[in-house]
Design an enzyme around this catalytic site. Sequence first.
Site, mmCIF file in Angstrom:
data_model
loop_
_atom_site.group_PDB
_atom_site.id
_atom_site.type_symbol
_atom_site.label_atom_id
_atom_site.label_comp_id
_atom_site.label_asym_id
_atom_site.label_seq_id
_atom_site.Cartn_x
_atom_site.Cartn_y
_atom_site.Cartn_z
ATOM 1 N N HIS A 64 0.660 -1.413 -0.104
ATOM 2 C CA HIS A 64 -0.058 0.052 -0.137
ATOM 3 C C HIS A 64 1.248 1.484 -0.170
ATOM 4 C CE1 HIS A 64 -4.230 -2.327 1.220
ATOM 5 N NE2 HIS A 64 -3.120 -2.465 1.173
ATOM 6 N N ASP A 109 -4.738 6.152 1.573
ATOM 7 C CA ASP A 109 -5.602 4.735 1.357
ATOM 8 C C ASP A 109 -6.871 4.586 2.373
ATOM 9 O OD1 ASP A 109 -4.340 1.870 1.078
ATOM 10 O OD2 ASP A 109 -5.507 1.774 1.775
#
Length: 492
Positions: free
Chosen positions: A22, A128
């Site tokens: 990520h 995110d």
Amino acid sequence: MNFLDDAPKPHFVLVPFMAQGHTIPMIDMAHLLAKHGAIVSFITTPANASRIESTIDRARALNLPIQFVPLKLRCAEVGLPEGCENVDKVLEKEQVKRLTDAYSMLHKPLVSYLRAQSNNTPSCIISDLCQPWTGDVARELGIPRLMFNGFCAFASLCRNIIHHEKVFENVADDNELIVLPGFPHRLEVSKARSPGNFNSPGFEEFSEKILEEERRADGVVTNSFYELEPLYHEEYQKKIGTKVWSLGPMFLCNTDMSAMAARGDRASVDAKHCLQWLDSMKPGSVLYVSFGSMTRTVLSQLEEIALGLEASKMPFLWVIKSDDKPSDIEKLLAEGFEERTRDRGLIIRGWAPQAMILSHPSLGGFMTHCGWNSTIEGISNGVPMITWPHCAEQFLNEKLIVDVLKVGVAVGVQSITARTVEVHEVSVVKRYQIERTVLKLMGEDMDAEERRLRAMELKGKARQAIDGGSSYSNVKHLIEYVLTKKIRPEVQ
Ligand code: UDP
């Protein structure tokens, strides 16, 4: 690239989820935005910052306006050992839960930091999907929050339908195949092989917050590109009702060797040695084998991979990450394997400079776990793939690679291999399956040649997207969008 020479500069605040798969694309995003003239604050934590030190140094060397901001994570307060700041450091669900609690406690320090930036007032948060608390931060500061979704549009659309249509609500068998209603074509999915997004017991509140903040987000940013999956992109955008900014493949904004070698975690190999080895191999001959940042391969599977690779007689570069005792792994490899494959095999134990490896002309194939970053890196380098999904959305990416884009061959994985699965529960892929698939991918028959041609076509499209095409325009429009969004007067 910079189209903001004389214009005011927007300040993007990037908040990644602290797992390498990520974080890495968001570092690429920071570079991309900074190269287009924006100012970037990249939020991290001390232990994570030290892992990406070479990337930070690289941004400094390039004089990019990226500020890496390590905020202290209060591990002890949530019952985690000090320094346990990344999801790859925890195995049990309870610990993951504590980690997500610790991240959400960054709310106050982040607001304080951002309020102190009087010369560079923040313009937008891109965070995110798994950092939903940042929605409150953005509202407090009166700026937009865009959600970074690390999936491709194909998997995002599946995930959206699965959730909204409650596809698995009355399905008792996790392996039962269900036809996805409203998908643009017939697609069968099972619960076990679909993205979970914290839907196990204990994560109800967190999962609800993710979904709520997803609904409230001002838009979505992805690391895919429009021409790769236009149908799914359009459908996904229609379903969520907000703009999807596909900016990928973002790693292509840094294609010089040293930038690619410095990408991600601390490398376990000297990049120069790796390059020399690749240089010594024939063009298009090497199979790269790597299963991303999180997966750990058990000893019995390592043995099958070793023997499958050996039987194929193909050159290979194999990245091994395993939780088994290093001495057991060395024993396995020492049993003649390394000796027998010395002239055509290189093993990296730990972290490999993947972007650099995949861009090398010696590469001919990529055996991948189908994480989205690995997938887009393979696609952008025109490398056909052997798909070996381990869990969650990786099975959907396999369908995209094999059935839709037709640039891959499935090794034939039947069940999931999550990190939390017990060793005895792992369903091992056998050596003959591996050998057969390697020969199929790396062979010279018409299917293999056509696969290579399609892969090269996609490489061209990926590069066009970033070099003045759809992704380039999207970065430009994103910056324009942020500049036109005024901060609400009461919080200025
Ligand atoms: N990666 C790398 N070296 C490694 C393992 C992974 O550079 O040894 C990078 C890889 O290039 C990709 C990311 O880590 O950018 C992994 O992301 P992906 O989505 O493929 O898988 P995940 O690790 O999230 O399962």
